[in-house]
Design a protein around this motif. Sequence first.
Motif, PDB file in Angstrom:
ATOM      1  N   ALA A  50     -63.484  19.948  -4.690  1.00 26.10           N
ATOM      2  CA  ALA A  50     -64.483  20.871  -5.272  1.00 26.10           C
ATOM      3  C   ALA A  50     -65.310  20.321  -6.283  1.00 26.10           C
ATOM      4  O   ALA A  50     -66.261  20.606  -6.374  1.00 26.10           O
ATOM      5  N   GLU A  51     -64.892  19.518  -6.955  1.00 33.73           N
ATOM      6  CA  GLU A  51     -65.495  18.517  -8.076  1.00 33.73           C
ATOM      7  C   GLU A  51     -66.861  18.043  -7.360  1.00 33.73           C
ATOM      8  O   GLU A  51     -68.018  17.761  -7.820  1.00 33.73           O
ATOM      9  N   GLY A  52     -66.480  17.370  -6.267  1.00 33.99           N
ATOM     10  CA  GLY A  52     -67.529  16.415  -5.454  1.00 33.99           C
ATOM     11  C   GLY A  52     -68.469  17.326  -4.862  1.00 33.99           C
ATOM     12  O   GLY A  52     -69.815  17.024  -4.968  1.00 33.99           O
ATOM     13  N   VAL A  53     -68.199  18.549  -4.343  1.00 33.52           N
ATOM     14  CA  VAL A  53     -69.449  19.489  -3.824  1.00 33.52           C
ATOM     15  C   VAL A  53     -70.132  20.124  -4.875  1.00 33.52           C
ATOM     16  O   VAL A  53     -71.226  20.360  -4.670  1.00 33.52           O
ATOM     17  N   MET A  54     -69.709  20.171  -6.128  1.00 27.53           N
ATOM     18  CA  MET A  54     -70.242  20.730  -7.183  1.00 27.53           C
ATOM     19  C   MET A  54     -71.419  19.784  -7.894  1.00 27.53           C
ATOM     20  O   MET A  54     -72.422  20.298  -8.523  1.00 27.53           O
TER      21      MET A  54
END
Length: 331
Positions: A326-330
Amino acid sequence: MKKWMKVSMLLLLTAILIVPLAACGKDEMQNVRIAEVTRSIFYAPQYVALEKGFFEEEGLKVELTTTAGGDKTMTALLSDSADVALVGSETSIYVSAQGSNDPVINFAQLTQTDGTFLVSRNKIDNFSWDMLKGKTFLGQRKGGMPQMAGEFVLKKHGIDPHADMDLIQNIDYANIAPAFASGTGEFVQLFEPTASVFEKEGKGYIVASFGTESGHVPYTTFMTKQSYIDENKETVEKFTRAIYKAQQWVETHSAKETAETIQGYFDNTELDIIEMVVDRYKSQGSFATDPILDTEEWENLQNIMDEAGELPKRIEHDTLVNTEIAEGVMK
């Protein structure tokens, strides 16, 4: 001349066949099967992701199935009948406690509060929680998040649900609303849109929100097996990105626009009711605005489970939650 024409026709046919094959290879979609625990307006961002084409933008072809119940949803995931499950995070803890060699990992949070409301049979202008003492309360299934969050809130207000009231918990989820409508209980814990429909029809009145009272919790989360993440990391990243797009869309658009977008998933519910429900969930912060399930929410979940006597053992956040995706796609 005839020979040249035959060769030309052969080349033309070959080109006609090759072009579609090349296109298929270029636009090949990755199939992802979702098993959702129930069909609910509470999951509006998921339906927005489907209707607005956010999954397709990521190259994903999503097949959505409603499995009706946490146990059935988890069975679908563990038996490989589904790739991703949308269900309460408590189910991943139950699976882990049974000693699974392939843990179920929470990777994208969809809702961050309880989604139920306290409905009274009679209209109450100035409600207080102690009004439930001595009354018959039609609650949710034992061991599920609605029931655990409900009991957590009752105890928070000084009510022992098993001693201070007549608690009914032996009615199947699908029959709770009909049971109340037919005269069982003075108070009931209901999901939307049933709560709003009952209010509109004069069958009951919403007097309080369990979601507001119980605080932030990973109530409904997208999860999958660790092995699926290991083998399909890019697919999981694309899936999470599509959900994040939908979460942001719901956050920045009106309740009416969201209701109009997801109306096709609720054929038997009037548009004004869908809009009312979306607005109510938005106003109390039920829809997560990003897919990250943080440590504080995870601990609150386990505190609620512990209070209800349903926590098999405490499990560290990092053991069953993956926030890196999730942190990566944000970013």
